[in-house]
Write a protein that holds these residues in place. Structure first.
Motif, PDB file in Angstrom:
ATOM      1  N   GLY A   1      13.501 -51.994  12.088  1.00 53.24           N
ATOM      2  CA  GLY A   1      14.565 -52.987  11.984  1.00 53.24           C
ATOM      3  C   GLY A   1      14.140 -54.402  12.317  1.00 53.24           C
ATOM      4  N   LEU A   2      12.844 -54.653  12.390  1.00 50.77           N
ATOM      5  CA  LEU A   2      12.386 -56.000  12.730  1.00 50.77           C
ATOM      6  C   LEU A   2      12.538 -56.962  11.556  1.00 50.77           C
ATOM      7  N   ARG A   3      12.809 -58.215  11.879  1.00 54.67           N
ATOM      8  CA  ARG A   3      12.697 -59.277  10.880  1.00 54.67           C
ATOM      9  C   ARG A   3      11.215 -59.399  10.543  1.00 54.67           C
ATOM     10  N   THR A   4      10.899 -59.836   9.328  1.00 58.41           N
ATOM     11  CA  THR A   4       9.495 -59.934   8.933  1.00 58.41           C
ATOM     12  C   THR A   4       8.723 -60.878   9.842  1.00 58.41           C
ATOM     13  N   SER A   5       9.366 -61.956  10.288  1.00 62.19           N
ATOM     14  CA  SER A   5       8.700 -62.906  11.188  1.00 62.19           C
ATOM     15  C   SER A   5       8.368 -62.262  12.528  1.00 62.19           C
ATOM     16  N   GLU A   6       9.195 -61.306  12.968  1.00 63.22           N
ATOM     17  CA  GLU A   6       8.926 -60.581  14.214  1.00 63.22           C
ATOM     18  C   GLU A   6       7.843 -59.534  13.986  1.00 63.22           C
ATOM     19  N   LEU A   7       7.872 -58.953  12.811  1.00 63.60           N
ATOM     20  CA  LEU A   7       6.914 -57.907  12.452  1.00 63.60           C
ATOM     21  C   LEU A   7       5.480 -58.415  12.531  1.00 63.60           C
ATOM     22  N   ILE A   8       5.225 -59.600  11.969  1.00 65.23           N
ATOM     23  CA  ILE A   8       3.846 -60.110  11.914  1.00 65.23           C
ATOM     24  C   ILE A   8       3.420 -60.767  13.224  1.00 65.23           C
ATOM     25  N   ALA A   9       4.339 -60.850  14.197  1.00 66.85           N
ATOM     26  CA  ALA A   9       3.983 -61.403  15.507  1.00 66.85           C
ATOM     27  C   ALA A   9       3.799 -60.299  16.549  1.00 66.85           C
TER      28      ALA A   9
ATOM     29  N   VAL B   1      10.052 -56.725  21.552  1.00 67.06           N
ATOM     30  CA  VAL B   1      10.071 -57.879  20.647  1.00 67.06           C
ATOM     31  C   VAL B   1      10.190 -59.138  21.508  1.00 67.06           C
ATOM     32  N   ARG B   2       9.176 -59.978  21.466  1.00 69.18           N
ATOM     33  CA  ARG B   2       9.129 -61.168  22.319  1.00 69.18           C
ATOM     34  C   ARG B   2       8.917 -62.469  21.552  1.00 69.18           C
ATOM     35  N   SER B   3       8.436 -62.365  20.315  1.00 69.92           N
ATOM     36  CA  SER B   3       8.134 -63.589  19.569  1.00 69.92           C
ATOM     37  C   SER B   3       8.265 -63.359  18.072  1.00 69.92           C
ATOM     38  N   ALA B   4       8.159 -64.457  17.328  1.00 68.41           N
ATOM     39  CA  ALA B   4       8.202 -64.416  15.860  1.00 68.41           C
ATOM     40  C   ALA B   4       7.174 -65.407  15.342  1.00 68.41           C
ATOM     41  N   LYS B   5       6.742 -65.187  14.120  1.00 69.03           N
ATOM     42  CA  LYS B   5       5.771 -66.094  13.502  1.00 69.03           C
ATOM     43  C   LYS B   5       6.404 -66.686  12.255  1.00 69.03           C
ATOM     44  N   VAL B   6       6.610 -68.001  12.292  1.00 72.83           N
ATOM     45  CA  VAL B   6       7.264 -68.699  11.191  1.00 72.83           C
ATOM     46  C   VAL B   6       6.364 -69.817  10.690  1.00 72.83           C
ATOM     47  N   ARG B   7       6.023 -69.758   9.387  1.00 67.54           N
ATOM     48  CA  ARG B   7       5.162 -70.768   8.767  1.00 67.54           C
ATOM     49  C   ARG B   7       3.866 -70.980   9.539  1.00 67.54           C
TER      50      ARG B   7
END
Length: 361
Positions: free
Chosen positions: A213-221, A236-242
């Motif tokens: 159920g992770l957002r893709t930005s959370e998935l790659i972080a 889940v502690r972070s996200a990677k955006v751009r």
């Protein structure tokens, strides 16, 4: 002229004139010849300034156009300070307060949309009808329109609370209703067909997406240190955006998620491939480096897999919808599902996924 004349000090070939404006003691130097006529003119100039300050008609820039104070005081004159200047100044002040991706969005809104239309207008010239006409002419989604207005709203909120303007035209412009898309989760057969078209790292990535159920930005972080096999969960502690790591989208986005069997299987398979690095879990198999952004996954992994599986295209976010609908359909508590998804309460779960919640008999 008496060198001790009140408010005027002669210094060589210039004179310093002093006065108080908006509670601030101001001193401005003026080049002048040492003639009686020039000195008399200087006295008259100060008298004119004091009169204009008293009557509220003083224009600092008119009297001292090259003064640093003039530029500062101009910000308090809504009839002179332009919207373009205010937006640029606001963006500059927020450089260290916002995430890089947020700054990029604000810059885009300001330089590509707001300044071309409103930049030359004085603050006092903006009206609600002008803003509504601007929104009507924009050819983008309602959500994007609301996002474009964010910097303008922030600027005018500050001007209003600083008592520079008496009324805020943005208060009479409501955000347009977002065009929300209905969830279109994948069924078990579709998930199986998609995974069959993928191998190793790509398969592990998409399988984990479906069952976490992770957002893709959370998935790659996601990092290996965030995975706890003993407790059967991950954090889940972070996200990677751009290309930039940032905090999760919301405070509730920081969460502990229970490992579903299929998600655990994907991680165990992935551990053999990237676990030795002890850093980011999912890598781009072409470079064996962490994914730079979620767009690359959509173009390189997701879209080709759906084409090969002959499945109608839905965006990668539908893996998140699939996870939520799957848990609810099997009778899991909606409040627990909300926590797993990173929602602050279960109202969003009811609103978006209500039809997957079994009805009580």
């Amino acid at each position: 002229m008496d060198r001790g004349h009140r408010g005027i000090t002669i210094r060589g070939n210039s004179a310093q004139i002093a006065f108080t404006y908006q509670g601030v003691r101001c001193r401005e130097s003026i080049p002048m010849p040492l003639t009686k006529a020039a000195q008399k003119e200087l006295v008259l100039k100060r008298q004119a300034i004091l009169y204009e300050i008293k009557t509220g008609s003083f224009d600092y820039c008119k009297h001292f156009p090259h003064s640093k104070k003039a530029k500062e005081f101009r910000k308090t004159r809504p009839d002179q300070y332009t919207i373009g200047e205010a937006l640029k100044y606001w963006l500059q002040r927020n450089q260290t307060k916002c995430q890089p991706s947020t700054l990029r969005d604000y810059s885009s809104a300001i330089y590509y949309h707001l300044i071309p239309v409103f930049g030359e207008l004085a603050i006092s010239e903006l009206t609600a009808i002008k803003i509504k006409e601007f929104l009507a002419d924009l050819s983008c989604s309602n959500k994007r329109k609301s996002n474009i207005l964010i910097p303008l709203r922030r600027v005018f909120d500050e001007l209003y609370h600083d008592e520079i303007i008496d009324k805020n035209p943005l208060e009479r412009v409501k955000n347009l209703p977002a065009n929300t898309r209905e969830p279109a989760p994948f069924n078990a057969d579709e998930i199986s067909r998609i995974l069959q078209e993928l191998k190793e790292q790509e398969r592990n990535l998409i399988q984990f997406a479906f069952y976490s159920g992770l957002r893709t930005s959370e998935l790659i972080a996601l990092r290996w240190q965030d995975v706890d096999f003993e407790k059967n969960c991950f954090y889940v502690r972070s996200a990677k955006v751009r290309g930039h790591l940032k905090c999760t989208k919301t405070k509730s986005g920081k969460r502990d998620v229970t490992l579903q069997p299929q998600a655990k299987e994907a991680l165990l398979n992935q551990q053999a491939l990237t676990g030795k690095h002890n850093e980011i879990v999912f890598h781009d198999s072409r470079t064996n480096q962490p994914w730079k952004d979620d767009q690359a996954i959509r173009k390189i992994v997701w879209t080709p897999a759906l084409k090969r599986a002959d499945i109608k295209y839905r965006n990668p976010y539908q893996t998140r919808h699939t996870f939520a609908s799957m848990l609810l359909s099997r009778g899991e508590n909606p409040m627990w599902v909300a926590q797993q998804m990173g929602h602050k309460d279960w109202s969003m779960i009811i609103k978006v996924y209500g039809r997957w919640i079994p009805q009580s008999k």
